[in-house]
Write a protein that holds these residues in place. Structure first.
Motif, PDB file in Angstrom:
ATOM      1  N   MET A   1       5.691   3.431  13.312  1.00 19.82           N
ATOM      2  CA  MET A   1       4.623   4.405  13.115  1.00 19.82           C
ATOM      3  C   MET A   1       4.252   5.017  14.459  1.00 19.82           C
ATOM      4  SD  MET A   1       0.904   3.879  11.293  1.00 19.82           S
ATOM      5  CE  MET A   1       1.665   3.189   9.824  1.00 19.82           C
ATOM      6  N   LYS A   2       3.882   6.294  14.446  1.00 26.98           N
ATOM      7  CA  LYS A   2       3.536   6.979  15.686  1.00 26.98           C
ATOM      8  C   LYS A   2       2.272   7.816  15.503  1.00 26.98           C
ATOM      9  CE  LYS A   2       8.384   7.519  17.054  1.00 26.98           C
ATOM     10  NZ  LYS A   2       9.455   8.500  17.356  1.00 26.98           N
ATOM     11  N   LEU A   3       1.409   7.789  16.507  1.00 26.02           N
ATOM     12  CA  LEU A   3       0.294   8.726  16.551  1.00 26.02           C
ATOM     13  C   LEU A   3       0.870  10.113  16.800  1.00 26.02           C
ATOM     14  CD1 LEU A   3      -2.759   9.449  16.836  1.00 26.02           C
ATOM     15  CD2 LEU A   3      -2.508   8.913  19.271  1.00 26.02           C
ATOM     16  N   ARG A   4       0.499  11.079  15.944  1.00 26.58           N
ATOM     17  CA  ARG A   4       1.077  12.414  16.068  1.00 26.58           C
ATOM     18  C   ARG A   4       0.115  13.462  16.588  1.00 26.58           C
ATOM     19  NH1 ARG A   4       2.809  16.602  11.402  1.00 26.58           N
ATOM     20  NH2 ARG A   4       0.639  17.182  11.770  1.00 26.58           N
ATOM     21  N   SER A   5      -1.085  13.581  15.967  1.00 27.11           N
ATOM     22  CA  SER A   5      -1.945  14.727  16.263  1.00 27.11           C
ATOM     23  C   SER A   5      -3.380  14.435  15.876  1.00 27.11           C
ATOM     24  CB  SER A   5      -1.449  15.980  15.514  1.00 27.11           C
ATOM     25  OG  SER A   5      -1.412  15.749  14.109  1.00 27.11           O
ATOM     26  N   ILE A   6      -4.274  15.294  16.350  1.00 25.31           N
ATOM     27  CA  ILE A   6      -5.670  15.254  15.929  1.00 25.31           C
ATOM     28  C   ILE A   6      -6.074  16.660  15.523  1.00 25.31           C
ATOM     29  CG2 ILE A   6      -6.566  15.551  18.290  1.00 25.31           C
ATOM     30  CD1 ILE A   6      -8.928  13.692  17.398  1.00 25.31           C
ATOM     31  N   ALA A  64       2.531   9.693  11.971  1.00 27.67           N
ATOM     32  CA  ALA A  64       3.813   9.845  11.284  1.00 27.67           C
ATOM     33  C   ALA A  64       4.351   8.455  10.983  1.00 27.67           C
ATOM     34  CB  ALA A  64       4.790  10.615  12.165  1.00 27.67           C
ATOM     35  N   CYS A  65       4.785   8.250   9.745  1.00 20.17           N
ATOM     36  CA  CYS A  65       5.242   6.915   9.361  1.00 20.17           C
ATOM     37  C   CYS A  65       6.477   7.022   8.466  1.00 20.17           C
ATOM     38  CB  CYS A  65       4.129   6.140   8.657  1.00 20.17           C
ATOM     39  SG  CYS A  65       3.515   6.884   7.134  1.00 20.17           S
ATOM     40  N   THR A  66       7.071   5.876   8.156  1.00 17.07           N
ATOM     41  CA  THR A  66       8.217   5.833   7.261  1.00 17.07           C
ATOM     42  C   THR A  66       7.740   5.684   5.821  1.00 17.07           C
ATOM     43  OG1 THR A  66       8.417   3.419   7.333  1.00 17.07           O
ATOM     44  CG2 THR A  66       9.546   4.676   9.069  1.00 17.07           C
ATOM     45  N   ALA A  67       8.659   5.909   4.881  1.00 16.69           N
ATOM     46  CA  ALA A  67       8.327   5.747   3.465  1.00 16.69           C
ATOM     47  C   ALA A  67       7.912   4.310   3.169  1.00 16.69           C
ATOM     48  CB  ALA A  67       9.515   6.152   2.596  1.00 16.69           C
ATOM     49  N   GLU A  68       8.572   3.354   3.803  1.00 16.73           N
ATOM     50  CA  GLU A  68       8.219   1.945   3.601  1.00 16.73           C
ATOM     51  C   GLU A  68       6.824   1.655   4.120  1.00 16.73           C
ATOM     52  OE1 GLU A  68       9.940  -2.542   4.657  1.00 16.73           O
ATOM     53  OE2 GLU A  68      10.898  -0.760   5.491  1.00 16.73           O
ATOM     54  N   GLU A  69       6.513   2.182   5.293  1.00 19.86           N
ATOM     55  CA  GLU A  69       5.175   1.983   5.843  1.00 19.86           C
ATOM     56  C   GLU A  69       4.118   2.619   4.947  1.00 19.86           C
ATOM     57  OE1 GLU A  69       6.187   1.772  10.637  1.00 19.86           O
ATOM     58  OE2 GLU A  69       5.987   3.717   9.637  1.00 19.86           O
ATOM     59  N   VAL A 146      -8.687  -2.484  10.459  1.00 22.03           N
ATOM     60  CA  VAL A 146      -7.409  -1.786  10.574  1.00 22.03           C
ATOM     61  C   VAL A 146      -6.243  -2.766  10.692  1.00 22.03           C
ATOM     62  CG1 VAL A 146      -8.456   0.314  11.500  1.00 22.03           C
ATOM     63  CG2 VAL A 146      -7.620  -1.439  13.081  1.00 22.03           C
ATOM     64  N   GLU A 147      -6.500  -3.964  11.177  1.00 27.71           N
ATOM     65  CA  GLU A 147      -5.453  -4.991  11.149  1.00 27.71           C
ATOM     66  C   GLU A 147      -5.144  -5.385   9.706  1.00 27.71           C
ATOM     67  OE1 GLU A 147      -4.919  -7.779  14.960  1.00 27.71           O
ATOM     68  OE2 GLU A 147      -6.750  -8.231  13.834  1.00 27.71           O
ATOM     69  N   ASP A 148      -6.174  -5.674   8.946  1.00 31.17           N
ATOM     70  CA  ASP A 148      -5.992  -6.194   7.588  1.00 31.17           C
ATOM     71  C   ASP A 148      -5.453  -5.144   6.627  1.00 31.17           C
ATOM     72  OD1 ASP A 148      -7.014  -8.585   8.512  1.00 31.17           O
ATOM     73  OD2 ASP A 148      -9.037  -8.243   7.708  1.00 31.17           O
ATOM     74  N   VAL A 149      -5.924  -3.906   6.759  1.00 32.82           N
ATOM     75  CA  VAL A 149      -5.599  -2.879   5.762  1.00 32.82           C
ATOM     76  C   VAL A 149      -4.492  -1.941   6.238  1.00 32.82           C
ATOM     77  CG1 VAL A 149      -6.529  -0.998   4.353  1.00 32.82           C
ATOM     78  CG2 VAL A 149      -7.937  -3.021   4.829  1.00 32.82           C
ATOM     79  N   LEU A 150      -4.539  -1.511   7.486  1.00 32.73           N
ATOM     80  CA  LEU A 150      -3.549  -0.544   7.960  1.00 32.73           C
ATOM     81  C   LEU A 150      -2.327  -1.204   8.581  1.00 32.73           C
ATOM     82  CD1 LEU A 150      -5.859   2.181   9.551  1.00 32.73           C
ATOM     83  CD2 LEU A 150      -5.080   1.951   7.180  1.00 32.73           C
ATOM     84  N   GLY A 151      -2.417  -2.504   8.861  1.00 36.56           N
ATOM     85  CA  GLY A 151      -1.296  -3.183   9.483  1.00 36.56           C
ATOM     86  C   GLY A 151      -1.207  -2.965  10.976  1.00 36.56           C
TER      87      GLY A 151
END
Length: 296
Positions: A1-6, A64-69, A146-151
């Motif tokens: 996963m990558k931070l992309r934009s704001i 930006a993330c993958t379909a699995e993520e 964010v650890e528990d829910v967003l991974g």
């Protein structure tokens, strides 16, 4: 996963874009209607969007993330009961995914299928966003959430912040122990220390001095220089953020104590505490959409 934009909303997007291109050092990407998109030298189609609105607020922060993520996010967000909805991006790069509101109101957007663009040359262009930091009424609770829910994973805790990563970069976001919820700052990754210092010089030519820096942080070890942008938010030149392994030991506040009169590794930087505090309170969060089922 990558931070992309704001994505920011504010009354004068053209003025904000002019400052960020002509003085800060970004490149124009596109203008769609009243929204200005600015990019760096890297492959993301844009890093910052300025949308015209009557008020100042943070529209979203995009990863930006993958379909699995994305599939895992959908399941955990639905289980947690956080407000969310499917979304299809109408910004450069397109993509689709979900919007989610965190417990303190931060709006994150997770996209798959967003297209990259060809990198462009420019030694003083930012490469990408390195992190977006939020002020928090309860930074510890936000870190756990964010650890528990967003991974995501907590990298370090200091007396001022909880640093969180979504990949091997020490932090892609952080939650400042501020007592209120808002945007703390936006950090732009520069190519190297020389690019940071040239940026400081370029802003000095426009009679703008750092609100904090230059210096080198403890957690993340990145070089920094913070400014209060004329249009409101705190923005940062940054470089050399530490890469951390999966088994990185989470630091505690006692691990990050500086000698008297020092606030970073180098011990040379001054900080405009009051000016930064005022700027950090300006851009709040706003959800102007209704929650809808996101599937799993």
């Amino acid at each position: 996963m990558k931070l992309r934009s704001i994505e920011l909303a504010l009354p004068d997007p053209a003025g904000a874009a002019a400052f960020m291109t002509h003085i800060w050092g970004m490149a124009p990407a596109e203008v769609r209607g009243d929204t200005h998109y600015l990019r760096g030298s890297g492959p993301f189609p844009y890093l910052v969007a300025f949308e015209k609105a009557d008020d100042e607020f943070v529209r979203s922060t995009t990863f930006a993330c993958t379909a699995e993520e994305l599939s895992g996010l959908r399941q955990r967000i639905a289980d947690a009961g956080w407000p969310a909805r499917p979304t299809r991006s109408e910004d450069p790069g397109e993509g689709e995914g979900i919007l989610v509101e965190l417990p303190e109101g931060e709006i994150l957007r997770f996209l798959v299928g967003a297209e990259d663009v060809e990198p462009i040359a420019g030694r003083d262009l930012p490469v990408k966003l390195t992190h977006v930091v939020f002020n928090s009424a309860d930074a510890e609770a936000s870190g756990h959430a964010v650890e528990d829910v967003l991974g995501f994973r907590v990298s370090d805790r200091t007396k001022g912040m909880v640093f969180v990563r979504c990949n091997d970069s020490h932090h892609s976001t952080a939650f400042a122990r501020a007592g209120f919820s808002s945007l703390n700052h936006i950090a732009f990754e520069m190519t190297d220390i020389d690019a940071v210092m040239r940026g400081i010089g370029r802003l000095r030519d426009s009679k703008l001095a750092p609100a904090w820096g230059p210096g080198r942080h403890g957690p993340g070890a990145n070089v920094y220089a913070y400014y209060i942008a004329p249009f409101g938010p705190v923005i940062e030149f940054s470089t050399a953020v530490e890469k951390v392994p999966d088994d990185y030991r989470v630091g505690a506040p006692k691990d990050w104590i500086w000698p008297p009169n020092r606030i970073d590794q180098w011990g040379i930087s001054d900080k405009d505490f009051e000016g930064l505090r005022v700027a950090e309170e300006r851009f709040r969060f706003r959800r102007d959409w209704d929650a809808a089922p996101i599937g799993n």
